[in-house]
Scaffold this active site. Structure first.
Site, short mmCIF file in Angstrom:
data_model
loop_
_atom_site.label_atom_id
_atom_site.label_comp_id
_atom_site.label_asym_id
_atom_site.label_seq_id
_atom_site.Cartn_x
_atom_site.Cartn_y
_atom_site.Cartn_z
N THR A 190 0.86 -1.18 0.00
CA THR A 190 0.00 0.00 0.00
C THR A 190 0.89 1.23 0.00
O THR A 190 1.89 1.27 0.71
CB THR A 190 -0.94 0.02 1.22
OG1 THR A 190 -1.83 -1.10 1.12
CG2 THR A 190 -1.75 1.29 1.29
N PHE B 15 1.38 4.97 0.98
CA PHE B 15 0.91 6.02 1.88
C PHE B 15 1.54 7.34 1.45
O PHE B 15 2.73 7.38 1.10
CB PHE B 15 1.29 5.70 3.34
CG PHE B 15 0.52 4.52 3.88
CD1 PHE B 15 -0.72 4.71 4.47
CD2 PHE B 15 1.03 3.25 3.79
CE1 PHE B 15 -1.44 3.64 4.96
CE2 PHE B 15 0.32 2.16 4.28
CZ PHE B 15 -0.92 2.36 4.87
#
Length: 138
Positions: A117, A119
């Protein structure tokens, strides 16, 4: 992320004129957890953040258990722990399971072993980079 972009975050970035000043790619490893003593066969529902559910969709389908979106992954573990929710599992991190006293029923349940992921670090003003300094946020 395997679950795709969280479009609400993009909308908020545009609404508030925020600038991306840095990014971090984080390897996400999901676990399935429930109250101590719970067996996978006893589960009737799995709860977690929609992104985590999407990242583990094939795993969940193979179990044949209903899924339900919740606000976040660790919050799902907290709901199970504090509510003593029998037959309900959460998808979240190993740390959350330990913190909320839940048993880990399975580890590494994400559908893709390269589950990352991205960020972003946002600011209200851009960062000025001196000429010649290599800098890129994708």
């Amino acid at each position: 992320s395997l679950g795709g972009t969280i479009h609400a975050n993009c909308d908020l970035q545009l609404q508030h004129s925020l600038f991306i000043v840095a990014e971090h790619h984080f390897r996400v490893r999901h676990c399935l957890m429930a109250l101590p003593g719970t067996k996978t066969e006893e589960l009737t529902k799995i709860i977690s953040h929609p992104q985590a559910l999407a990242q583990c969709d094939t795993y969940i389908q193979n179990l044949g258990i209903a899924k339900e979106a919740a606000y976040d992954t660790a919050g799902s573990a907290k709901l199970i722990s504090e509510g003593s929710l029998k037959g309900v599992a959460a998808i979240c991190s190993e740390i959350a399971a330990t913190h909320y006293g839940l048993d880990i029923l399975d580890k590494g349940i994400e559908d893709d072993p390269n589950n990352y992921t991205r960020f972003l670090l946002l600011r209200m003003a851009p960062v000025r980079i001196p000429p010649g300094v290599k800098c890129k946020t994708s």
